[in-house]
Design a protein around this motif. Structure first.
Motif, PDB file in Angstrom:
ATOM      1  N   GLU A 133       0.846  -1.197   0.000  1.00 16.33           N
ATOM      2  CA  GLU A 133       0.000   0.000   0.000  1.00 16.33           C
ATOM      3  C   GLU A 133       0.876   1.240   0.000  1.00 16.33           C
ATOM      4  O   GLU A 133       1.773   1.374   0.828  1.00 16.33           O
ATOM      5  N   ILE A 134       0.608   2.159  -0.943  1.00 21.11           N
ATOM      6  CA  ILE A 134       1.457   3.345  -1.051  1.00 21.11           C
ATOM      7  C   ILE A 134       0.607   4.588  -1.300  1.00 21.11           C
ATOM      8  O   ILE A 134      -0.525   4.508  -1.772  1.00 21.11           O
ATOM      9  N   GLY A 135       1.192   5.745  -0.983  1.00 19.44           N
ATOM     10  CA  GLY A 135       0.654   7.019  -1.410  1.00 19.44           C
ATOM     11  C   GLY A 135      -0.403   7.623  -0.509  1.00 19.44           C
ATOM     12  O   GLY A 135      -0.940   6.993   0.397  1.00 19.44           O
ATOM     13  N   VAL A 136      -0.690   8.897  -0.808  1.00 15.84           N
ATOM     14  CA  VAL A 136      -1.766   9.661  -0.180  1.00 15.84           C
ATOM     15  C   VAL A 136      -2.736  10.059  -1.280  1.00 15.84           C
ATOM     16  O   VAL A 136      -2.323  10.576  -2.330  1.00 15.84           O
ATOM     17  N   LEU A 137      -3.999   9.810  -1.066  1.00 17.85           N
ATOM     18  CA  LEU A 137      -5.010  10.170  -2.056  1.00 17.85           C
ATOM     19  C   LEU A 137      -5.083  11.688  -2.177  1.00 17.85           C
ATOM     20  O   LEU A 137      -5.328  12.388  -1.194  1.00 17.85           O
ATOM     21  N   VAL A 138      -4.873  12.204  -3.400  1.00 22.05           N
ATOM     22  CA  VAL A 138      -4.898  13.650  -3.622  1.00 22.05           C
ATOM     23  C   VAL A 138      -5.999  14.071  -4.585  1.00 22.05           C
ATOM     24  O   VAL A 138      -6.301  15.265  -4.691  1.00 22.05           O
ATOM     25  N   ILE A 187      -8.903   7.841 -16.008  1.00 23.53           N
ATOM     26  CA  ILE A 187      -8.291   8.031 -14.696  1.00 23.53           C
ATOM     27  C   ILE A 187      -9.366   8.389 -13.681  1.00 23.53           C
ATOM     28  O   ILE A 187     -10.184   9.277 -13.904  1.00 23.53           O
ATOM     29  N   SER A 188      -9.366   7.683 -12.554  1.00 23.56           N
ATOM     30  CA  SER A 188     -10.400   7.876 -11.536  1.00 23.56           C
ATOM     31  C   SER A 188      -9.835   8.232 -10.168  1.00 23.56           C
ATOM     32  O   SER A 188     -10.600   8.541  -9.249  1.00 23.56           O
ATOM     33  N   GLY A 189      -8.514   8.201 -10.009  1.00 19.30           N
ATOM     34  CA  GLY A 189      -7.916   8.542  -8.721  1.00 19.30           C
ATOM     35  C   GLY A 189      -6.427   8.764  -8.864  1.00 19.30           C
ATOM     36  O   GLY A 189      -5.779   8.231  -9.772  1.00 19.30           O
ATOM     37  N   ARG A 190      -5.886   9.579  -7.959  1.00 22.02           N
ATOM     38  CA  ARG A 190      -4.458   9.919  -7.976  1.00 22.02           C
ATOM     39  C   ARG A 190      -3.932   9.878  -6.543  1.00 22.02           C
ATOM     40  O   ARG A 190      -4.519  10.488  -5.648  1.00 22.02           O
ATOM     41  N   VAL A 222       0.825   8.116  -8.534  1.00 24.62           N
ATOM     42  CA  VAL A 222       0.353   6.868  -9.126  1.00 24.62           C
ATOM     43  C   VAL A 222      -1.157   6.980  -9.316  1.00 24.62           C
ATOM     44  O   VAL A 222      -1.847   7.655  -8.549  1.00 24.62           O
ATOM     45  N   LEU A 223      -1.652   6.325 -10.353  1.00 24.52           N
ATOM     46  CA  LEU A 223      -3.015   6.543 -10.808  1.00 24.52           C
ATOM     47  C   LEU A 223      -3.844   5.259 -10.754  1.00 24.52           C
ATOM     48  O   LEU A 223      -3.311   4.152 -10.860  1.00 24.52           O
ATOM     49  N   ALA A 224      -5.142   5.450 -10.626  1.00 21.37           N
ATOM     50  CA  ALA A 224      -6.113   4.383 -10.812  1.00 21.37           C
ATOM     51  C   ALA A 224      -6.965   4.722 -12.020  1.00 21.37           C
ATOM     52  O   ALA A 224      -7.315   5.885 -12.234  1.00 21.37           O
ATOM     53  N   CYS A 225      -7.274   3.717 -12.825  1.00 22.35           N
ATOM     54  CA  CYS A 225      -8.173   3.874 -13.964  1.00 22.35           C
ATOM     55  C   CYS A 225      -9.318   2.886 -13.788  1.00 22.35           C
ATOM     56  O   CYS A 225      -9.085   1.726 -13.423  1.00 22.35           O
ATOM     57  N   THR A 226     -10.537   3.325 -14.034  1.00 25.40           N
ATOM     58  CA  THR A 226     -11.703   2.479 -13.764  1.00 25.40           C
ATOM     59  C   THR A 226     -12.486   2.195 -15.034  1.00 25.40           C
ATOM     60  O   THR A 226     -12.868   3.118 -15.768  1.00 25.40           O
ATOM     61  N   LEU A 227     -12.701   0.915 -15.279  1.00 28.60           N
ATOM     62  CA  LEU A 227     -13.492   0.449 -16.407  1.00 28.60           C
ATOM     63  C   LEU A 227     -14.900   0.103 -15.941  1.00 28.60           C
ATOM     64  O   LEU A 227     -15.073  -0.704 -15.017  1.00 28.60           O
ATOM     65  N   GLU A 228     -15.899   0.714 -16.564  1.00 29.48           N
ATOM     66  CA  GLU A 228     -17.290   0.298 -16.368  1.00 29.48           C
ATOM     67  C   GLU A 228     -17.544  -0.838 -17.352  1.00 29.48           C
ATOM     68  O   GLU A 228     -17.438  -0.648 -18.570  1.00 29.48           O
ATOM     69  N   LEU A 229     -17.859  -2.025 -16.850  1.00 32.52           N
ATOM     70  CA  LEU A 229     -17.986  -3.189 -17.722  1.00 32.52           C
ATOM     71  C   LEU A 229     -19.010  -2.977 -18.825  1.00 32.52           C
ATOM     72  O   LEU A 229     -18.849  -3.474 -19.953  1.00 32.52           O
ATOM     73  N   ALA A 230     -20.054  -2.215 -18.540  1.00 36.04           N
ATOM     74  CA  ALA A 230     -21.102  -1.992 -19.537  1.00 36.04           C
ATOM     75  C   ALA A 230     -20.599  -1.167 -20.724  1.00 36.04           C
ATOM     76  O   ALA A 230     -21.208  -1.199 -21.803  1.00 36.04           O
ATOM     77  N   ARG A 231     -19.479  -0.433 -20.554  1.00 33.44           N
ATOM     78  CA  ARG A 231     -18.958   0.419 -21.620  1.00 33.44           C
ATOM     79  C   ARG A 231     -17.738  -0.179 -22.307  1.00 33.44           C
ATOM     80  O   ARG A 231     -17.144   0.443 -23.192  1.00 33.44           O
ATOM     81  N   GLU A 261     -11.214  -1.666 -11.339  1.00 34.99           N
ATOM     82  CA  GLU A 261     -10.190  -0.629 -11.169  1.00 34.99           C
ATOM     83  C   GLU A 261      -8.826  -1.212 -11.462  1.00 34.99           C
ATOM     84  O   GLU A 261      -8.421  -2.185 -10.831  1.00 34.99           O
ATOM     85  N   ILE A 262      -8.107  -0.593 -12.408  1.00 39.02           N
ATOM     86  CA  ILE A 262      -6.741  -0.986 -12.730  1.00 39.02           C
ATOM     87  C   ILE A 262      -5.829  -0.025 -11.974  1.00 39.02           C
ATOM     88  O   ILE A 262      -5.802   1.180 -12.262  1.00 39.02           O
ATOM     89  N   SER A 263      -5.126  -0.539 -10.982  1.00 37.80           N
ATOM     90  CA  SER A 263      -4.333   0.348 -10.125  1.00 37.80           C
ATOM     91  C   SER A 263      -3.220  -0.474  -9.438  1.00 37.80           C
ATOM     92  O   SER A 263      -3.400  -1.659  -9.155  1.00 37.80           O
ATOM     93  N   TRP A 264      -2.067   0.186  -9.203  1.00 42.91           N
ATOM     94  CA  TRP A 264      -1.834   1.560  -9.611  1.00 42.91           C
ATOM     95  C   TRP A 264      -0.937   1.612 -10.843  1.00 42.91           C
ATOM     96  O   TRP A 264      -0.261   0.639 -11.178  1.00 42.91           O
ATOM     97  N   ILE A 265      -0.923   2.803 -11.515  1.00 41.79           N
ATOM     98  CA  ILE A 265      -0.144   3.030 -12.732  1.00 41.79           C
ATOM     99  C   ILE A 265       0.697   4.286 -12.512  1.00 41.79           C
ATOM    100  O   ILE A 265       0.172   5.319 -12.087  1.00 41.79           O
ATOM    101  N   LEU A 266       1.984   4.211 -12.794  1.00 36.03           N
ATOM    102  CA  LEU A 266       2.842   5.384 -12.663  1.00 36.03           C
ATOM    103  C   LEU A 266       2.359   6.487 -13.599  1.00 36.03           C
ATOM    104  O   LEU A 266       1.993   6.221 -14.747  1.00 36.03           O
TER     105      LEU A 266
END
Length: 382
Positions: free
Chosen positions: A129-134, A362-365, A166-175, A340-345
């Motif tokens: 687990e890393i980082g602070v949510l910004v 991108i859904s989170g940093r 580092v980033l999170a990217c979120t896929l909605e399965l319906a899309r 959610e695909i995370s995390w990505i530099l």
């Protein structure tokens, strides 16, 4: 001499009562902090469960004001020393004096053992687990920390320097559009018969986790901040992974019999865990079991990678596409609505381009900071 009223004092965790205070402290703070299950945090610091503690020193510190706990932090450094040490497991009241005391404690300990830099938050290596949510954050996800919005500014004010997001990217399965597009590409590729995707075999878990370690240590080796997974860490990983594989999965990509990449998925049990305020007893375990066995509505994809030798080749590109197709298909069969695909530099342009094609915006940093440490004239070895 008694401490003046309102003064912040630091105590190194050395007794069972202090260890329990460290574990439970996030649950005593205002809303906004992740509250991991107490049992999970105990296991992280239990050398009988977490074999990686044989390779890392992870001292813990508590901050007190007027005799009441006000914050916690842990430092981390490989046994035998290292140039870069970490700080993590950070949780505290909204008080710059408490943060300064905690960070000063971690800095002093690391400098005293010869580290030249301090980086964090990392709990306790960058593989965890890393980082602070910004920014953003979306749904709570396993091992993706949450914190009050005031924390990033307070870390800046202390004097730490931003080092990496580092980033999170979120896929909605319906899309999702990847599988249809990729199946057409795969059909036209002459090498398709040499590519195979297979699922991890749980009946051979130790052997399969060793393969995960081998691929990970190659595929991620050139990444910023990379720390190889050791055999001891992999043994702990196997213990943590087993319950997740009730509905989660790991897929390997093989090219002409050689394992060249992998992807992993774990069910998102965090909404159920967050509602428990750290406690599994008396009835919290039942909700967690339901989430593990099929009650989750979303999932996290924490590992997706191709061995370095195959990067930038048609084989590597098709293996990546096939792994994503397998992961999305598994998510669909499990009834997960979001992935959610995370995390990505933040500078990993090829991966972010792949996410845009899914589409998974991108859904989170999350942010990591660093600081140079002054030379310590007295080196400690205890």
């Amino acid at each position: 001499m008694a401490e003046p009223a309102g003064a912040v004092t630091i105590r190194s965790v050395s007794t069972p009562a202090e260890a329990e205070c460290f574990i439970r402290l996030p649950a005593t703070l205002d809303d906004g902090w992740s509250i991991p299950l107490f049992a999970d945090t105990r296991r992280i610091f239990d050398p009988r469960f977490n074999a990686a503690l044989s390779e890392w020193e992870v001292p813990r510190f508590l901050a007190f004001r007027d005799g009441e706990p006000a914050g916690r932090i842990a430092a981390s450094l490989p046994r035998g020393g290292g140039n870069v040490g970490g700080f993590g497991f950070l949780a505290l009241q909204q008080d710059p004096a408490v943060l300064r005391a905690l960070l000063d404690a971690a800095r002093g300990w690391l400098a005293g053992r010869g580290a030249a830099r301090m980086r964090g938050p990392v709990s306790f290596t960058i593989n965890h687990e890393i980082g602070v949510l910004v920014e953003g954050g979306g749904l709570p996800m396993p091992r993706m920390p949450r914190n009050p919005s005031w924390l990033p500014g307070m870390l800046d004010a202390y004097g730490l320097r931003r080092e990496m997001d580092v980033l999170a990217c979120t896929l909605e399965l319906a899309r999702e559009t990847h599988r249809t597009r990729f199946s057409r590409l795969l059909e036209r590729w002459p090498g398709r018969d040499g590519l195979r995707i297979r699922r991890l075999q749980t009946r051979h878990l130790a052997r399969e986790v060793a393969l995960v370690r081998e691929v990970f240590n190659d595929a991620w080796a050139a990444n910023w901040g990379a720390v190889p997974v050791s055999e001891a860490e992999a043994a702990t990983m196997a213990r943590l992974l087993r319950p997740m594989l009730l509905t989660g999965a790991v897929f390997f990509a093989e090219w002409e019999g050689e394992t060249i990449g992998l992807v992993s998925l774990i069910p998102n049990i965090e909404p159920q865990a967050a509602a428990l305020q750290g406690r599994l007893l008396p009835f919290g375990w039942a909700g967690m079991l339901r989430a593990l066995c099929g009650g989750a509505r979303s999932a996290r994809l924490p590992m997706l990678g191709i061995r370095q030798r195959w990067r930038g080749t048609p084989v590597g590109a098709h293996a990546m596409g096939a792994l994503l197709s397998a992961a999305i298909g598994w998510a669909e069969r499990r009834g997960w609505e979001r992935l959610e695909i995370s995390w990505i530099l933040e500078h990993n342009a090829p991966m972010l381009q792949a996410m845009a094609r899914l589409p998974a915006p991108i859904s989170g940093r999350w942010r990591l900071w660093a600081d140079a440490l002054p030379p310590d004239p007295v080196k400690h070895s205890d």
